[in-house]
Design a protein around this motif. Structure first.
Motif, PDB file in Angstrom:
ATOM      1  N   PRO A 124      -5.728  32.591 -45.437  1.00 57.35           N
ATOM      2  CA  PRO A 124      -5.401  33.170 -44.526  1.00 57.35           C
ATOM      3  C   PRO A 124      -6.689  33.471 -43.229  1.00 57.35           C
ATOM      4  CG  PRO A 124      -4.524  34.410 -46.600  1.00 57.35           C
ATOM      5  CD  PRO A 124      -5.424  33.029 -46.198  1.00 57.35           C
ATOM      6  N   ALA A 125      -7.258  34.425 -44.283  1.00 61.06           N
ATOM      7  CA  ALA A 125      -8.395  35.031 -43.619  1.00 61.06           C
ATOM      8  C   ALA A 125      -9.874  33.995 -42.878  1.00 61.06           C
ATOM      9  CB  ALA A 125      -9.922  35.835 -44.088  1.00 61.06           C
ATOM     10  N   ASN A 126      -9.506  32.812 -42.611  1.00 60.60           N
ATOM     11  CA  ASN A 126      -9.794  31.612 -41.871  1.00 60.60           C
ATOM     12  C   ASN A 126      -9.254  31.584 -40.991  1.00 60.60           C
ATOM     13  OD1 ASN A 126     -11.477  31.322 -44.049  1.00 60.60           O
ATOM     14  ND2 ASN A 126     -11.336  28.578 -43.774  1.00 60.60           N
ATOM     15  N   ALA A 127      -7.567  31.448 -40.411  1.00 58.24           N
ATOM     16  CA  ALA A 127      -7.164  31.481 -39.572  1.00 58.24           C
ATOM     17  C   ALA A 127      -7.358  32.358 -38.353  1.00 58.24           C
ATOM     18  CB  ALA A 127      -5.577  31.965 -40.540  1.00 58.24           C
ATOM     19  N   THR A 128      -7.618  33.529 -38.658  1.00 60.36           N
ATOM     20  CA  THR A 128      -8.081  34.947 -38.255  1.00 60.36           C
ATOM     21  C   THR A 128      -8.974  34.356 -36.760  1.00 60.36           C
ATOM     22  OG1 THR A 128      -9.762  35.479 -39.128  1.00 60.36           O
ATOM     23  CG2 THR A 128      -7.406  36.756 -39.989  1.00 60.36           C
ATOM     24  N   HIS A 129      -9.712  33.159 -37.535  1.00 55.93           N
ATOM     25  CA  HIS A 129     -10.737  32.882 -36.450  1.00 55.93           C
ATOM     26  C   HIS A 129     -10.514  31.471 -35.469  1.00 55.93           C
ATOM     27  CE1 HIS A 129     -14.184  34.648 -38.815  1.00 55.93           C
ATOM     28  NE2 HIS A 129     -13.351  34.355 -39.797  1.00 55.93           N
ATOM     29  N   ASN A 130      -8.932  31.360 -35.824  1.00 57.21           N
ATOM     30  CA  ASN A 130      -8.232  30.062 -34.341  1.00 57.21           C
ATOM     31  C   ASN A 130      -8.226  30.800 -33.387  1.00 57.21           C
ATOM     32  OD1 ASN A 130      -6.934  28.892 -36.830  1.00 57.21           O
ATOM     33  ND2 ASN A 130      -5.303  29.709 -36.600  1.00 57.21           N
ATOM     34  N   GLY A 131      -8.595  29.638 -32.905  1.00 55.96           N
ATOM     35  CA  GLY A 131      -8.882  29.530 -31.150  1.00 55.96           C
ATOM     36  C   GLY A 131     -10.023  30.246 -30.283  1.00 55.96           C
ATOM     37  N   THR A 132     -10.869  30.408 -31.596  1.00 58.74           N
ATOM     38  CA  THR A 132     -12.153  30.685 -31.353  1.00 58.74           C
ATOM     39  C   THR A 132     -13.300  29.786 -31.200  1.00 58.74           C
ATOM     40  OG1 THR A 132     -13.045  31.305 -33.345  1.00 58.74           O
ATOM     41  CG2 THR A 132     -12.215  33.134 -32.112  1.00 58.74           C
ATOM     42  N   GLU A 133     -13.557  28.417 -31.601  1.00 59.04           N
ATOM     43  CA  GLU A 133     -14.322  27.558 -30.859  1.00 59.04           C
ATOM     44  C   GLU A 133     -13.801  26.300 -30.722  1.00 59.04           C
ATOM     45  OE1 GLU A 133     -18.252  27.335 -32.984  1.00 59.04           O
ATOM     46  OE2 GLU A 133     -16.972  28.343 -34.562  1.00 59.04           O
ATOM     47  N   GLY A 134     -13.766  25.059 -30.321  1.00 54.82           N
ATOM     48  CA  GLY A 134     -13.781  24.190 -29.627  1.00 54.82           C
ATOM     49  C   GLY A 134     -13.705  22.857 -30.545  1.00 54.82           C
ATOM     50  N   ILE A 135     -13.753  22.075 -30.459  1.00 54.02           N
ATOM     51  CA  ILE A 135     -14.356  20.561 -30.813  1.00 54.02           C
ATOM     52  C   ILE A 135     -15.836  20.370 -30.714  1.00 54.02           C
ATOM     53  CG2 ILE A 135     -13.914  18.395 -31.028  1.00 54.02           C
ATOM     54  CD1 ILE A 135     -11.136  19.025 -30.879  1.00 54.02           C
ATOM     55  N   ALA A 136     -17.166  20.238 -31.941  1.00 57.69           N
ATOM     56  CA  ALA A 136     -17.998  20.142 -31.225  1.00 57.69           C
ATOM     57  C   ALA A 136     -17.780  18.397 -31.837  1.00 57.69           C
ATOM     58  CB  ALA A 136     -18.885  20.450 -32.612  1.00 57.69           C
ATOM     59  N   THR A 137     -19.240  17.707 -30.809  1.00 56.85           N
ATOM     60  CA  THR A 137     -19.488  16.397 -30.979  1.00 56.85           C
ATOM     61  C   THR A 137     -20.863  16.238 -31.355  1.00 56.85           C
ATOM     62  OG1 THR A 137     -21.616  16.429 -28.857  1.00 56.85           O
ATOM     63  CG2 THR A 137     -19.081  16.190 -28.482  1.00 56.85           C
ATOM     64  N   LEU A 138     -21.024  15.301 -32.287  1.00 57.39           N
ATOM     65  CA  LEU A 138     -21.842  15.056 -32.992  1.00 57.39           C
ATOM     66  C   LEU A 138     -23.218  15.564 -32.479  1.00 57.39           C
ATOM     67  CD1 LEU A 138     -23.929  13.483 -35.396  1.00 57.39           C
ATOM     68  CD2 LEU A 138     -24.146  11.256 -34.172  1.00 57.39           C
ATOM     69  N   THR A 139     -23.747  15.158 -31.240  1.00 53.98           N
ATOM     70  CA  THR A 139     -25.070  15.496 -30.611  1.00 53.98           C
ATOM     71  C   THR A 139     -25.246  17.000 -30.657  1.00 53.98           C
ATOM     72  OG1 THR A 139     -25.313  14.021 -28.934  1.00 53.98           O
ATOM     73  CG2 THR A 139     -26.064  15.827 -27.681  1.00 53.98           C
ATOM     74  N   GLU A 140     -24.828  17.865 -30.233  1.00 53.54           N
ATOM     75  CA  GLU A 140     -23.989  19.295 -30.409  1.00 53.54           C
ATOM     76  C   GLU A 140     -24.775  20.141 -32.010  1.00 53.54           C
ATOM     77  OE1 GLU A 140     -21.171  20.316 -27.414  1.00 53.54           O
ATOM     78  OE2 GLU A 140     -20.061  20.459 -29.030  1.00 53.54           O
ATOM     79  N   VAL A 141     -23.874  19.033 -32.694  1.00 57.11           N
ATOM     80  CA  VAL A 141     -23.986  19.401 -33.754  1.00 57.11           C
ATOM     81  C   VAL A 141     -25.413  19.604 -34.563  1.00 57.11           C
ATOM     82  CG1 VAL A 141     -23.203  19.270 -36.321  1.00 57.11           C
ATOM     83  CG2 VAL A 141     -22.321  18.623 -34.965  1.00 57.11           C
ATOM     84  N   LEU A 142     -25.805  18.453 -34.710  1.00 55.59           N
ATOM     85  CA  LEU A 142     -27.487  18.191 -34.303  1.00 55.59           C
ATOM     86  C   LEU A 142     -28.554  18.549 -33.857  1.00 55.59           C
ATOM     87  CD1 LEU A 142     -27.515  14.307 -33.678  1.00 55.59           C
ATOM     88  CD2 LEU A 142     -27.160  15.136 -36.355  1.00 55.59           C
ATOM     89  N   ALA A 143     -27.693  19.076 -32.602  1.00 57.53           N
ATOM     90  CA  ALA A 143     -28.920  20.489 -32.038  1.00 57.53           C
ATOM     91  C   ALA A 143     -28.748  21.849 -32.718  1.00 57.53           C
ATOM     92  CB  ALA A 143     -28.491  20.435 -29.937  1.00 57.53           C
ATOM     93  N   MET A 144     -27.370  21.935 -33.234  1.00 58.95           N
ATOM     94  CA  MET A 144     -27.811  22.993 -33.816  1.00 58.95           C
ATOM     95  C   MET A 144     -28.342  23.462 -35.399  1.00 58.95           C
ATOM     96  SD  MET A 144     -26.044  24.563 -36.782  1.00 58.95           S
ATOM     97  CE  MET A 144     -24.510  23.460 -36.687  1.00 58.95           C
ATOM     98  N   VAL A 145     -28.121  21.922 -35.748  1.00 56.41           N
ATOM     99  CA  VAL A 145     -29.086  21.951 -36.669  1.00 56.41           C
ATOM    100  C   VAL A 145     -29.895  22.021 -36.914  1.00 56.41           C
ATOM    101  CG1 VAL A 145     -28.911  20.814 -39.154  1.00 56.41           C
ATOM    102  CG2 VAL A 145     -27.119  20.686 -38.217  1.00 56.41           C
ATOM    103  N   HIS A 146     -31.321  22.080 -36.144  1.00 59.56           N
ATOM    104  CA  HIS A 146     -32.330  21.907 -35.647  1.00 59.56           C
ATOM    105  C   HIS A 146     -32.671  23.161 -34.909  1.00 59.56           C
ATOM    106  CE1 HIS A 146     -36.351  20.348 -33.770  1.00 59.56           C
ATOM    107  NE2 HIS A 146     -36.402  21.487 -32.086  1.00 59.56           N
ATOM    108  N   ALA A 147     -32.258  23.998 -34.724  1.00 59.78           N
ATOM    109  CA  ALA A 147     -32.277  25.367 -34.145  1.00 59.78           C
ATOM    110  C   ALA A 147     -32.032  26.001 -35.188  1.00 59.78           C
ATOM    111  CB  ALA A 147     -31.416  25.649 -33.032  1.00 59.78           C
ATOM    112  N   GLU A 148     -31.282  26.063 -36.011  1.00 60.59           N
ATOM    113  CA  GLU A 148     -31.264  27.105 -37.305  1.00 60.59           C
ATOM    114  C   GLU A 148     -32.243  26.195 -38.113  1.00 60.59           C
ATOM    115  OE1 GLU A 148     -29.197  28.795 -38.775  1.00 60.59           O
ATOM    116  OE2 GLU A 148     -28.608  28.999 -36.007  1.00 60.59           O
ATOM    117  N   SER A 149     -33.002  24.957 -38.263  1.00 59.22           N
ATOM    118  CA  SER A 149     -33.824  24.909 -39.290  1.00 59.22           C
ATOM    119  C   SER A 149     -34.820  25.026 -38.437  1.00 59.22           C
ATOM    120  CB  SER A 149     -34.112  23.375 -38.960  1.00 59.22           C
ATOM    121  OG  SER A 149     -33.168  22.540 -40.078  1.00 59.22           O
ATOM    122  N   MET A 150     -34.967  24.879 -37.457  1.00 62.68           N
ATOM    123  CA  MET A 150     -36.494  26.359 -36.916  1.00 62.68           C
ATOM    124  C   MET A 150     -36.676  27.690 -37.472  1.00 62.68           C
ATOM    125  SD  MET A 150     -38.914  23.789 -35.391  1.00 62.68           S
ATOM    126  CE  MET A 150     -39.366  24.624 -34.553  1.00 62.68           C
TER     127      MET A 150
END
Length: 338
Positions: A124-150
């Motif tokens: 149920p704690a996860n459900a409190t975050h419903n509606g806060t984010e959309g569906i991510a593309t592969l490109t968006e995930v790869l860009a995020m991982v690169h930014a977090e790695s840096m």
């Protein structure tokens, strides 16, 4: 009164890697709705070595991060009256499925949806975050991982699972073409790029093995569909095209008639004899997902001794553990290293 059994203490079987990997399953999906950018970021903050993402295709051939192509279990698509007419029933991977499907939406249309927790009663704690984010593309995930790695000064890997590959082939939306194109754009289609490619389906893995030098991992589930591949002869066939296997945890730590785990199977040893790595899925903290000898209390949604299951898998020689609760797995792995 609940009767528990102890996991036997045994010598640790060596893995093929210096330090076994902890992998965030669909991100830190024990803490955030799965496959959201914040779920991935949370897993990285918790110290994972890799994140695991599942990919399906949109109608216009864009790869997006969803566990399956049906959308009603993990998004608010049912709230969008403009998409009501797209509800459909079709056969995917041998199963009849009714709902709304990514392959019937363009990326622009999918971006109107928001993510929801798959198991709101259990988490149920996860459900409190419903509606806060959309569906991510592969490109968006790869860009995020690169930014977090840096940002964190360490390289975070990505384990990519291709879902419904034969089905998407059948409707003219093959997954390997956009996948390799996206990896090439990010300069990630090369050895040592910290990218692994996974599927339960052998055909797409054999195809990818001819097109890329990235590690290939054959996923294995319990049951008859993969039973032949779990034998030494089956592993030898996998070795023709793959670099590792990703077995269900029950294939490594079988449960007895009481639902308890004890001695491991020979699967890890058999795979290691062929220099196949072993990444085991999926370890979760809630009692309902744990063996009976590692549960705490009567509530199926209370947390049990997940760390004990992680230790048992690493003792069995696993090279990686894929988990919904990365912080617990990271702590257990570090405990074994001290």
């Amino acid at each position: 009164m609940t009767v528990t059994w102890q996991v036997p203490v045994r010598d640790r079987i060596p893995s093929l890697v210096v330090t076994p990997a902890i992998v965030g399953h669909r991100g830190a999906s024990g803490h955030r709705p799965e496959h959201t950018l914040e779920a991935y970021r949370t897993a990285i903050r918790m110290g994972v070595d890799d994140i695991e993402i599942d990919l399906v295709s949109t109608r216009d051939g864009v790869l997006v991060a969803r566990h399956e192509s049906e959308l009603s279990g993990t998004t608010d698509v049912t709230d969008h009256l403009e998409f009501a007419s797209r509800r459909d029933t079709r056969c995917i991977d041998g199963h009849k499925v009714t709902g709304w499907f990514t392959e019937d939406f363009t990326l622009a249309e999918l971006k109107a949806l928001t993510a929801r927790e798959r198991m709101p009663a259990t988490r149920p704690a996860n459900a409190t975050h419903n509606g806060t984010e959309g569906i991510a593309t592969l490109t968006e995930v790869l860009a995020m991982v690169h930014a977090e790695s840096m940002r964190r000064g360490r390289s975070v890997g990505v384990m990519i699972e291709l879902k419904h590959a034969a089905y998407f082939d059948s409707i003219g939306l093959p997954l390997d073409d956009p996948l390799l194109a996206a990896l090439h754009r990010h300069d990630l289609d090369r050895p040592w790029a910290r990218i692994s490619l996974m599927s339960f389906e052998t055909d797409i893995l054999r195809r990818l093995a001819l097109r890329t030098k990235l590690p290939i991992i054959q996923l294995l589930d319990v049951g008859e569909s993969h039973a032949a591949l779990c034998t030494p002869e089956g592993l030898a066939r996998i070795d023709e095209y793959a670099d590792g296997i990703g077995p269900h945890k029950g294939l490594v730590l079988p449960r007895d008639e009481r639902g308890a785990i004890g001695e491991p199977s020979s699967l890890v040893r058999d795979a290691h004899r062929l220099w196949l790595t072993v990444h085991v899925w999926t370890v979760r903290a809630e009692n309902r997902f744990l063996p009976t000898n590692l549960r705490h209390g009567e509530s199926p949604d209370a947390h049990g001794d997940m760390a004990g299951e992680v230790r048992a898998l690493l003792d069995a020689g696993a090279d990686g553990v894929i988990t919904d609760h990365p912080e617990l797995a990271v702590a257990a792995a570090r405990e074994l290293d001290t």
